[in-house]
Design a protein around this motif. Sequence first.
Motif, PDB file in Angstrom:
ATOM      1  N   GLY A  22      16.717  10.566  -3.057  1.00 16.75           N
ATOM      2  CA  GLY A  22      15.742  11.631  -3.258  1.00 16.75           C
ATOM      3  C   GLY A  22      15.817  12.696  -2.197  1.00 16.75           C
ATOM      4  N   ASP A  23      15.446  12.347  -0.973  1.00 11.62           N
ATOM      5  CA  ASP A  23      15.316  13.379   0.041  1.00 11.62           C
ATOM      6  C   ASP A  23      16.640  13.868   0.606  1.00 11.62           C
ATOM      7  OD1 ASP A  23      12.555  14.265   0.326  1.00 11.62           O
ATOM      8  OD2 ASP A  23      12.212  12.116   0.368  1.00 11.62           O
ATOM      9  N   ALA A  24      17.741  13.244   0.181  1.00 14.59           N
ATOM     10  CA  ALA A  24      19.057  13.802   0.507  1.00 14.59           C
ATOM     11  C   ALA A  24      19.343  15.016  -0.383  1.00 14.59           C
ATOM     12  CB  ALA A  24      20.127  12.745   0.301  1.00 14.59           C
TER      13      ALA A  24
ATOM     14  N   ALA B 230      20.163   8.236   3.274  1.00 13.99           N
ATOM     15  CA  ALA B 230      19.013   7.521   2.691  1.00 13.99           C
ATOM     16  C   ALA B 230      17.698   7.963   3.307  1.00 13.99           C
ATOM     17  CB  ALA B 230      19.191   6.021   2.923  1.00 13.99           C
ATOM     18  N   TYR B 231      16.648   7.901   2.519  1.00 19.82           N
ATOM     19  CA  TYR B 231      15.291   7.971   3.058  1.00 19.82           C
ATOM     20  C   TYR B 231      14.486   6.825   2.454  1.00 19.82           C
ATOM     21  CZ  TYR B 231      10.659   9.163   4.550  1.00 19.82           C
ATOM     22  OH  TYR B 231       9.417   9.087   5.139  1.00 19.82           O
ATOM     23  N   HIS B 232      14.003   5.918   3.324  1.00 18.67           N
ATOM     24  CA  HIS B 232      13.249   4.771   2.834  1.00 18.67           C
ATOM     25  C   HIS B 232      11.828   4.714   3.373  1.00 18.67           C
ATOM     26  CE1 HIS B 232      16.702   2.999   0.804  1.00 18.67           C
ATOM     27  NE2 HIS B 232      17.428   3.142   1.894  1.00 18.67           N
ATOM     28  N   GLY B 233      11.413   5.702   4.167  1.00 19.63           N
ATOM     29  CA  GLY B 233      10.037   5.703   4.635  1.00 19.63           C
ATOM     30  C   GLY B 233       9.914   5.896   6.121  1.00 19.63           C
ATOM     31  N   GLY B 234       8.680   6.046   6.587  1.00 15.80           N
ATOM     32  CA  GLY B 234       8.414   6.457   7.963  1.00 15.80           C
ATOM     33  C   GLY B 234       8.095   5.326   8.921  1.00 15.80           C
TER      34      GLY B 234
ATOM     35  N   ALA C 101      19.749   0.608  -1.232  1.00 14.66           N
ATOM     36  CA  ALA C 101      20.199   1.896  -1.770  1.00 14.66           C
ATOM     37  C   ALA C 101      19.126   2.481  -2.673  1.00 14.66           C
ATOM     38  CB  ALA C 101      21.493   1.711  -2.566  1.00 14.66           C
ATOM     39  N   GLU C 102      18.943   3.799  -2.587  1.00 16.76           N
ATOM     40  CA  GLU C 102      18.146   4.497  -3.603  1.00 16.76           C
ATOM     41  C   GLU C 102      19.066   4.694  -4.800  1.00 16.76           C
ATOM     42  OE1 GLU C 102      16.157   8.155  -1.573  1.00 16.76           O
ATOM     43  OE2 GLU C 102      17.608   7.311  -0.193  1.00 16.76           O
ATOM     44  N   THR C 103      18.639   4.307  -5.967  1.00 22.82           N
ATOM     45  CA  THR C 103      19.500   4.459  -7.145  1.00 22.82           C
ATOM     46  C   THR C 103      19.852   5.943  -7.350  1.00 22.82           C
ATOM     47  OG1 THR C 103      18.167   2.662  -8.036  1.00 22.82           O
ATOM     48  CG2 THR C 103      19.769   3.664  -9.519  1.00 22.82           C
TER      49      THR C 103
ATOM     50  N   GLY D 125       6.890   2.585  -5.810  1.00 19.65           N
ATOM     51  CA  GLY D 125       5.729   3.178  -5.138  1.00 19.65           C
ATOM     52  C   GLY D 125       5.354   4.455  -5.854  1.00 19.65           C
ATOM     53  N   LYS D 126       4.935   5.430  -5.116  1.00 15.64           N
ATOM     54  CA  LYS D 126       4.623   6.776  -5.610  1.00 15.64           C
ATOM     55  C   LYS D 126       3.919   6.779  -6.969  1.00 15.64           C
ATOM     56  CE  LYS D 126       7.980   9.440  -2.922  1.00 15.64           C
ATOM     57  NZ  LYS D 126       7.144  10.382  -2.171  1.00 15.64           N
ATOM     58  N   ALA D 127       4.648   6.998  -8.070  1.00 16.26           N
ATOM     59  CA  ALA D 127       4.028   7.152  -9.394  1.00 16.26           C
ATOM     60  C   ALA D 127       3.262   5.906  -9.832  1.00 16.26           C
ATOM     61  CB  ALA D 127       5.112   7.478 -10.430  1.00 16.26           C
TER      62      ALA D 127
ATOM     63  N   ASN E  98       0.784  -1.241   0.000  1.00 15.90           N
ATOM     64  CA  ASN E  98       0.000   0.000   0.000  1.00 15.90           C
ATOM     65  C   ASN E  98       0.817   1.292   0.000  1.00 15.90           C
ATOM     66  OD1 ASN E  98      -2.676  -1.406   0.536  1.00 15.90           O
ATOM     67  ND2 ASN E  98      -1.387  -2.117   2.215  1.00 15.90           N
ATOM     68  N   SER E  99       2.107   1.176   0.156  1.00 16.24           N
ATOM     69  CA  SER E  99       2.924   2.394   0.239  1.00 16.24           C
ATOM     70  C   SER E  99       4.379   2.025  -0.018  1.00 16.24           C
ATOM     71  CB  SER E  99       2.829   3.028   1.633  1.00 16.24           C
ATOM     72  OG  SER E  99       3.423   2.156   2.577  1.00 16.24           O
ATOM     73  N   GLY E 100       5.184   3.051  -0.235  1.00 20.13           N
ATOM     74  CA  GLY E 100       6.606   2.811  -0.432  1.00 20.13           C
ATOM     75  C   GLY E 100       7.243   2.177   0.793  1.00 20.13           C
ATOM     76  N   ALA E 101       6.916   2.717   1.972  1.00 19.41           N
ATOM     77  CA  ALA E 101       7.519   2.182   3.200  1.00 19.41           C
ATOM     78  C   ALA E 101       7.186   0.703   3.359  1.00 19.41           C
ATOM     79  CB  ALA E 101       7.026   2.982   4.413  1.00 19.41           C
ATOM     80  N   GLU E 102       5.964   0.334   3.006  1.00 19.58           N
ATOM     81  CA  GLU E 102       5.587  -1.086   3.106  1.00 19.58           C
ATOM     82  C   GLU E 102       6.356  -1.946   2.119  1.00 19.58           C
ATOM     83  OE1 GLU E 102       1.519  -2.727   3.257  1.00 19.58           O
ATOM     84  OE2 GLU E 102       1.001  -0.655   3.696  1.00 19.58           O
TER      85      GLU E 102
ATOM     86  N   LEU F  35      17.229  -2.264  -4.535  1.00 15.57           N
ATOM     87  CA  LEU F  35      17.221  -0.869  -4.979  1.00 15.57           C
ATOM     88  C   LEU F  35      15.850  -0.253  -4.727  1.00 15.57           C
ATOM     89  CD1 LEU F  35      19.364  -0.915  -8.252  1.00 15.57           C
ATOM     90  CD2 LEU F  35      20.041  -0.238  -5.939  1.00 15.57           C
ATOM     91  N   ASP F  36      15.885   0.911  -4.086  1.00 20.76           N
ATOM     92  CA  ASP F  36      14.676   1.672  -3.791  1.00 20.76           C
ATOM     93  C   ASP F  36      14.507   2.697  -4.911  1.00 20.76           C
ATOM     94  OD1 ASP F  36      12.871   3.597  -2.953  1.00 20.76           O
ATOM     95  OD2 ASP F  36      13.578   3.651  -0.875  1.00 20.76           O
ATOM     96  N   GLU F  37      13.546   2.425  -5.793  1.00 19.13           N
ATOM     97  CA  GLU F  37      13.234   3.378  -6.873  1.00 19.13           C
ATOM     98  C   GLU F  37      11.825   3.930  -6.671  1.00 19.13           C
ATOM     99  OE1 GLU F  37      14.573   2.692 -10.785  1.00 19.13           O
ATOM    100  OE2 GLU F  37      16.577   2.112 -10.084  1.00 19.13           O
ATOM    101  N   ILE F  38      11.461   4.043  -5.401  1.00 18.82           N
ATOM    102  CA  ILE F  38      10.128   4.543  -5.066  1.00 18.82           C
ATOM    103  C   ILE F  38       9.969   5.980  -5.557  1.00 18.82           C
ATOM    104  CG2 ILE F  38       8.729   5.220  -3.044  1.00 18.82           C
ATOM    105  CD1 ILE F  38       9.968   2.569  -1.749  1.00 18.82           C
ATOM    106  N   GLN F  39      11.026   6.774  -5.429  1.00 20.00           N
ATOM    107  CA  GLN F  39      10.961   8.156  -5.906  1.00 20.00           C
ATOM    108  C   GLN F  39      11.565   8.311  -7.302  1.00 20.00           C
ATOM    109  OE1 GLN F  39      12.435  12.575  -4.468  1.00 20.00           O
ATOM    110  NE2 GLN F  39      11.932  11.148  -2.857  1.00 20.00           N
ATOM    111  N   CYS F  40      12.625   7.584  -7.583  1.00 20.00           N
ATOM    112  CA  CYS F  40      13.367   7.854  -8.822  1.00 20.00           C
ATOM    113  C   CYS F  40      12.963   6.939  -9.982  1.00 20.00           C
ATOM    114  CB  CYS F  40      14.875   7.752  -8.581  1.00 20.00           C
ATOM    115  SG  CYS F  40      15.449   6.088  -8.202  1.00 20.00           S
TER     116      CYS F  40
HETATM  117  N1  PLP Z   1      11.673   5.478  -0.458  1.00 19.22           N
HETATM  118  C1  PLP Z   1      11.883   6.667  -1.041  1.00 19.22           C
HETATM  119  C2  PLP Z   1      13.116   6.844  -1.890  1.00 19.22           C
HETATM  120  C3  PLP Z   1      10.989   7.713  -0.872  1.00 19.22           C
HETATM  121  O1  PLP Z   1      11.232   8.902  -1.452  1.00 19.22           O
HETATM  122  C4  PLP Z   1       9.839   7.511  -0.078  1.00 19.22           C
HETATM  123  C5  PLP Z   1       8.888   8.609   0.150  1.00 19.22           C
HETATM  124  O2  PLP Z   1       9.175   9.759  -0.049  1.00 19.22           O
HETATM  125  C6  PLP Z   1       9.645   6.257   0.503  1.00 19.22           C
HETATM  126  C7  PLP Z   1      10.573   5.271   0.289  1.00 19.22           C
HETATM  127  C8  PLP Z   1       8.430   5.993   1.359  1.00 19.22           C
HETATM  128  O3  PLP Z   1       7.274   5.945   0.568  1.00 19.22           O
HETATM  129  P1  PLP Z   1       5.849   6.189   1.226  1.00 19.22           P
HETATM  130  O4  PLP Z   1       5.788   7.617   1.650  1.00 19.22           O
HETATM  131  O5  PLP Z   1       4.863   5.845   0.125  1.00 19.22           O
HETATM  132  O6  PLP Z   1       5.733   5.242   2.372  1.00 19.22           O
END
Ligand code: PLP
Length: 396
Positions: A190-192, A134-138, A185-187, A247-249, A106-110, A218-223
Motif C-alpha cells: 500500500g504505502d509503497a 513494506a509498511y506494516h504499522g507504527g 508480505a502485503e499482497t 484491519g482498517k475496513a 485493536n489495530s492493524g499494527a497489533e 499476508l498483510d491485507e490490512i489495506q488491500c
Molecule cells: N499494514 C498495512 C498494509 C497498512 O497499510 C497499515 C496502515 O496503514 C498497517 C498495517 C497498520 O495499521 P494501523 O494503522 O491500524 O495500525
Amino acid sequence: MMEGADFLGRHLAATTPHPLGERVVGANGCWIELEGGDRLFDMVSGIGVSALGHGHPGVRAAIHGQVDQHLHVMVYGEYAQAAQDAAASALVETLQDPLDTVYFVNSGAEAIEGAIKLARRATRRNGLVAMEGAYHGGTTGALALSEPSERREVFEPLMPGVEHVAVEDFEALQKIGAQTAAVFAETVQGDAGVVPLSSAYLQALRSRCDQTGALLVLDEIQCGLGRTGRTHAFERAGIVPDILCLGKALGGGLPIGAFVASRELMAQLGHSPKLGHVTSFGGHPVVTAASAAFLAALKLEVDLGWVERVGADWSARLRAHPAVVEVRSAGLMIGVDLASAEHVNRLVEAARRRNLLIFWFLSRPIGFRLSPPLNADASELEEAFVQLLLSLDELG
Ligand code: PLP
C-alpha cells in the motif's frame, strides 16, 4: 494545507508538518462535510477504512444496538459475546481452510504484532523475512518489518532478526531458511505506492515457506476486504497464507485488527505460556458488532466485478493523461505517479478546489492514491473521477 500543528490546538500531538487543516462537522456516504459549508468527495476512504462510505446505516444501527445492550465487560477471551461470534463467523465464511480462527485486536499494527508472536511461538524460530517497501504499522515490531530504513533508523534498536528482500526477486527467496519463523508480505503493497505482488511471486513465496517450514503471513490490512475486486487479494494467486492480517475496513469505521489462522496454529497462544497474547479491548462488543454489520453489507452491497472493472477503466484513462507518468492498481486501490512531488502537492490542492479529497503515500512522494468507497453510486463516482481528470489538466 496548513503550515504547522497550530490548527490541531494546544493539546493534540501532531506528526505531520502539513495537516489538511480543515474541521470536519459530518460525513455521510462518499462525502465529508466541513465547517463553513464545503463538502468533499472522499476518494481515499480514510486510507481504506471507510470502504462502504461514511456512516453506513447498517453499521450505525449495529453500533447503536450494541451500545444499548452492553459495552466492555471483560478482557478478551473470558466471556462468550454474541457480537464477537457474529463477526468471526462472518469473516471465516469468506475464507478457505485452514483459516478458521480469528483473534480480534485493536489495530492493524497489533494484528501484525500478534502474527509475529504466533509465528515465533509456533515454529520456535526467530528469523523473519519481510519485503523492501513494506509498511506494516507504527509499533516497534511492525516497524522493524517495514522499509525503507530511513523511517526506522532513528527509532532503533527495534525488534532484531528481520531480513528484507526485494519484491519479485525470486533468487532472494533462498534467504528463507531453517531459522525463518515467518515471511511477511502485503499482497498489494500500500504505502509503497500500490505495488501488487505478482501471482507467480506469491506462489513462489508459498512454496518456499512450505519447503522450509516458515509460515506465510499476508498483510491485507489495506488491500483486503473487497478493495482489489476480490474479498481477499490473495485469492487471485490461488494460494492461502498461514496467517492473514486484517484491519482498517474490517471495523466499518471503528478501530479493529485481526489475525486469522487455523485452530491448531492459534492454539499455540493458549499454552506455554498460557495467555500467550492478551488484550483488554480486542474484540470489543461495539467494534465487533460494527464489523459483523460491515461484513454483511460487503457481501450484499459490493459488486466485486464492478470494483475490478471501474479500477481497470480508471487506470486506463489515467495512463492516457499527459500529466501521468505511471499507474499501478488492483481494483479500486490505485497509485498514480506524476513528474514530481511538487506536481502531487499542486494536484492535491487543485482537487481540493474541486471538492475532491485525494491523498499522498507514506513512502512515495511522487505518487498519490485513490481508494474510493466500494459501494459508491456509479454516476457520482464517475463525476468525481472527471473532476480528478480536470484537476490533472490544471497541472498544464
Ligand atoms: N499494514 C498495512 C498494509 C497498512 O497499510 C497499515 C496502515 O496503514 C498497517 C498495517 C497498520 O495499521 P494501523 O494503522 O491500524 O495500525
